[in-house]
Design a protein around this motif. Sequence first.
Motif, PDB file in Angstrom:
ATOM      1  N   MET A   1     -81.075  -3.999  13.561  1.00 48.30           N
ATOM      2  CA  MET A   1     -82.139  -3.769  14.523  1.00 48.30           C
ATOM      3  C   MET A   1     -82.984  -5.043  14.586  1.00 48.30           C
ATOM      4  SD  MET A   1     -85.013  -0.743  14.560  1.00 48.30           S
ATOM      5  CE  MET A   1     -83.826   0.556  14.654  1.00 48.30           C
ATOM      6  N   ASP A   2     -83.312  -5.463  15.786  1.00 50.02           N
ATOM      7  CA  ASP A   2     -84.078  -6.704  15.902  1.00 50.02           C
ATOM      8  C   ASP A   2     -85.562  -6.475  15.624  1.00 50.02           C
ATOM      9  OD1 ASP A   2     -84.971  -5.467  18.204  1.00 50.02           O
ATOM     10  OD2 ASP A   2     -84.429  -7.078  19.564  1.00 50.02           O
ATOM     11  N   GLY A   3     -86.289  -7.569  15.448  1.00 52.42           N
ATOM     12  CA  GLY A   3     -87.686  -7.513  15.044  1.00 52.42           C
ATOM     13  C   GLY A   3     -88.596  -6.780  16.007  1.00 52.42           C
ATOM     14  N   LEU A   4     -88.365  -6.943  17.322  1.00 52.90           N
ATOM     15  CA  LEU A   4     -89.209  -6.282  18.314  1.00 52.90           C
ATOM     16  C   LEU A   4     -89.053  -4.766  18.241  1.00 52.90           C
ATOM     17  CD1 LEU A   4     -91.188  -6.425  20.660  1.00 52.90           C
ATOM     18  CD2 LEU A   4     -89.224  -6.680  22.195  1.00 52.90           C
ATOM     19  N   LYS A   5     -87.811  -4.295  18.133  1.00 51.77           N
ATOM     20  CA  LYS A   5     -87.573  -2.847  18.035  1.00 51.77           C
ATOM     21  C   LYS A   5     -88.201  -2.282  16.761  1.00 51.77           C
ATOM     22  CE  LYS A   5     -83.345  -2.585  20.762  1.00 51.77           C
ATOM     23  NZ  LYS A   5     -81.907  -2.256  20.744  1.00 51.77           N
ATOM     24  N   GLN A   6     -88.093  -3.043  15.675  1.00 49.89           N
ATOM     25  CA  GLN A   6     -88.694  -2.589  14.421  1.00 49.89           C
ATOM     26  C   GLN A   6     -90.214  -2.508  14.542  1.00 49.89           C
ATOM     27  OE1 GLN A   6     -87.218  -5.288  11.448  1.00 49.89           O
ATOM     28  NE2 GLN A   6     -85.271  -4.212  11.237  1.00 49.89           N
ATOM     29  N   GLN A   7     -90.832  -3.495  15.164  1.00 53.07           N
ATOM     30  CA  GLN A   7     -92.287  -3.483  15.314  1.00 53.07           C
ATOM     31  C   GLN A   7     -92.743  -2.330  16.200  1.00 53.07           C
ATOM     32  OE1 GLN A   7     -94.439  -5.357  13.543  1.00 53.07           O
ATOM     33  NE2 GLN A   7     -95.953  -3.988  14.421  1.00 53.07           N
TER      34      GLN A   7
ATOM     35  N   GLN B   1     -88.175   1.450   6.346  1.00 56.40           N
ATOM     36  CA  GLN B   1     -87.095   0.714   5.694  1.00 56.40           C
ATOM     37  C   GLN B   1     -86.343   1.607   4.716  1.00 56.40           C
ATOM     38  OE1 GLN B   1     -89.291  -2.613   4.075  1.00 56.40           O
ATOM     39  NE2 GLN B   1     -88.733  -3.947   5.796  1.00 56.40           N
TER      40      GLN B   1
ATOM     41  N   TRP C   1     -84.473   3.090   8.977  1.00 62.55           N
ATOM     42  CA  TRP C   1     -84.971   3.072  10.355  1.00 62.55           C
ATOM     43  C   TRP C   1     -84.603   4.328  11.131  1.00 62.55           C
ATOM     44  CZ3 TRP C   1     -88.699  -0.281  11.275  1.00 62.55           C
ATOM     45  CH2 TRP C   1     -88.800  -1.378  10.422  1.00 62.55           C
TER      46      TRP C   1
END
Length: 94
Positions: free
Chosen positions: A1-7, A29, A33
């Motif tokens: 999962m990329d950083g934007l989706k995680q944020q 985490q 996720w």
Amino acid sequence: MDGLKQQIMVNQFIMATGCSGEQALQILQASHWEYEIALSVFFQEAGIPCNNSVCAPTNTPATPPNFPDALAAFSKLQASDTSPSQSLCSSLQG
């Protein structure tokens, strides 16, 4: 999962639970996720007393409303057979 989706997921989790960003990140985490699993983990842990008090989310009131007062106020309300507009019209015509 990329950083934007995680944020985005962290922000949604914070909005849903009222927890800190660090806590949201740790729970997400740990649950790989999986948003629903993370919510379940958070609310199961929130019910465990800590320091002799319940750990409630920070965006909810700490104390519930005073229900006896609310019930007393509702018991004083009455319903009428006519709507306010009907009674106003009849009083104006009379």
